[in-house]
Motif scaffolding. Structure first.
Motif, PDB file in Angstrom:
ATOM      1  N   VAL A  46      19.247  28.445  26.890  1.00  0.00           N
ATOM      2  CA  VAL A  46      19.794  28.659  28.230  1.00  0.00           C
ATOM      3  C   VAL A  46      19.053  29.825  28.874  1.00  0.00           C
ATOM      4  O   VAL A  46      18.950  30.901  28.291  1.00  0.00           O
ATOM      5  N   ARG A  47      18.500  29.588  30.055  1.00  0.00           N
ATOM      6  CA  ARG A  47      17.755  30.639  30.755  1.00  0.00           C
ATOM      7  C   ARG A  47      18.446  31.059  32.049  1.00  0.00           C
ATOM      8  O   ARG A  47      18.156  32.092  32.591  1.00  0.00           O
ATOM      9  N   LYS A  48      19.354  30.246  32.541  1.00  0.00           N
ATOM     10  CA  LYS A  48      20.081  30.553  33.769  1.00  0.00           C
ATOM     11  C   LYS A  48      21.353  31.300  33.385  1.00  0.00           C
ATOM     12  O   LYS A  48      22.229  30.755  32.730  1.00  0.00           O
ATOM     13  N   VAL A  49      21.416  32.587  33.754  1.00  0.00           N
ATOM     14  CA  VAL A  49      22.539  33.434  33.365  1.00  0.00           C
ATOM     15  C   VAL A  49      23.122  34.138  34.594  1.00  0.00           C
ATOM     16  O   VAL A  49      22.481  34.215  35.640  1.00  0.00           O
ATOM     17  N   ALA A  50      24.299  34.685  34.430  1.00  0.00           N
ATOM     18  CA  ALA A  50      24.938  35.462  35.485  1.00  0.00           C
ATOM     19  C   ALA A  50      24.136  36.748  35.724  1.00  0.00           C
ATOM     20  O   ALA A  50      23.514  37.273  34.787  1.00  0.00           O
ATOM     21  N   PRO A  51      24.154  37.255  36.948  1.00  0.00           N
ATOM     22  CA  PRO A  51      23.434  38.509  37.226  1.00  0.00           C
ATOM     23  C   PRO A  51      23.853  39.661  36.310  1.00  0.00           C
ATOM     24  O   PRO A  51      23.009  40.461  35.893  1.00  0.00           O
ATOM     25  N   SER A  52      25.137  39.739  35.959  1.00  0.00           N
ATOM     26  CA  SER A  52      25.588  40.823  35.078  1.00  0.00           C
ATOM     27  C   SER A  52      25.003  40.665  33.667  1.00  0.00           C
ATOM     28  O   SER A  52      24.642  41.662  33.031  1.00  0.00           O
ATOM     29  N   THR A  53      24.887  39.439  33.199  1.00  0.00           N
ATOM     30  CA  THR A  53      24.283  39.175  31.889  1.00  0.00           C
ATOM     31  C   THR A  53      22.810  39.545  31.916  1.00  0.00           C
ATOM     32  O   THR A  53      22.298  40.193  30.997  1.00  0.00           O
ATOM     33  N   TYR A  54      22.120  39.155  32.977  1.00  0.00           N
ATOM     34  CA  TYR A  54      20.698  39.479  33.135  1.00  0.00           C
ATOM     35  C   TYR A  54      20.498  40.989  33.109  1.00  0.00           C
ATOM     36  O   TYR A  54      19.620  41.495  32.408  1.00  0.00           O
ATOM     37  N   LYS A  55      21.336  41.687  33.837  1.00  0.00           N
ATOM     38  CA  LYS A  55      21.212  43.151  33.908  1.00  0.00           C
ATOM     39  C   LYS A  55      21.434  43.788  32.543  1.00  0.00           C
ATOM     40  O   LYS A  55      20.690  44.674  32.126  1.00  0.00           O
ATOM     41  N   LYS A  56      22.465  43.334  31.822  1.00  0.00           N
ATOM     42  CA  LYS A  56      22.744  43.889  30.494  1.00  0.00           C
ATOM     43  C   LYS A  56      21.596  43.631  29.520  1.00  0.00           C
ATOM     44  O   LYS A  56      21.210  44.517  28.758  1.00  0.00           O
ATOM     45  N   LEU A  57      21.058  42.422  29.539  1.00  0.00           N
ATOM     46  CA  LEU A  57      19.956  42.079  28.631  1.00  0.00           C
ATOM     47  C   LEU A  57      18.704  42.887  28.941  1.00  0.00           C
ATOM     48  O   LEU A  57      18.074  43.444  28.039  1.00  0.00           O
TER      49      LEU A  57
END
Length: 80
Positions: A46-57
């Motif tokens: 899965v490459r499409k994530v929520a903005p908050s998940t993207y920021k945390k990663l």
């Protein structure tokens, strides 16, 4: 609105996880994500994530690499 992770970002996260020898649950706790979200990113493609998940990663990845660079620099200075 979803944000896309690149394959290079996911590969960097996997590499750093391997270097630290962290299980999915340990890494999820460090990053502040659920283990299920992290599992979908790392194992299910899965490459499409929520903005908050993207920021945390991305923040975790940047922090890990900058902290390891600082540690390596300190070790180099001590060896000289």
């Amino acid at each position: 609105m979803a944000v896309m992770l690149t394959d290079k970002q996911v590969l960097a996260i996997k590499r750093k996880r391997g270097e630290l020898e962290l299980p999915i649950i340990g890494l999820a706790n460090q990053i502040g994500l659920s283990r299920w979200t992290l599992d979908r990113v790392l194992k299910k493609g899965v490459r499409k994530v929520a903005p908050s998940t993207y920021k945390k990663l991305t923040n975790w990845l940047i922090d890990e690499y900058t902290n390891s660079d600082i540690t390596n620099d300190k070790q180099t200075v001590v060896k000289k």
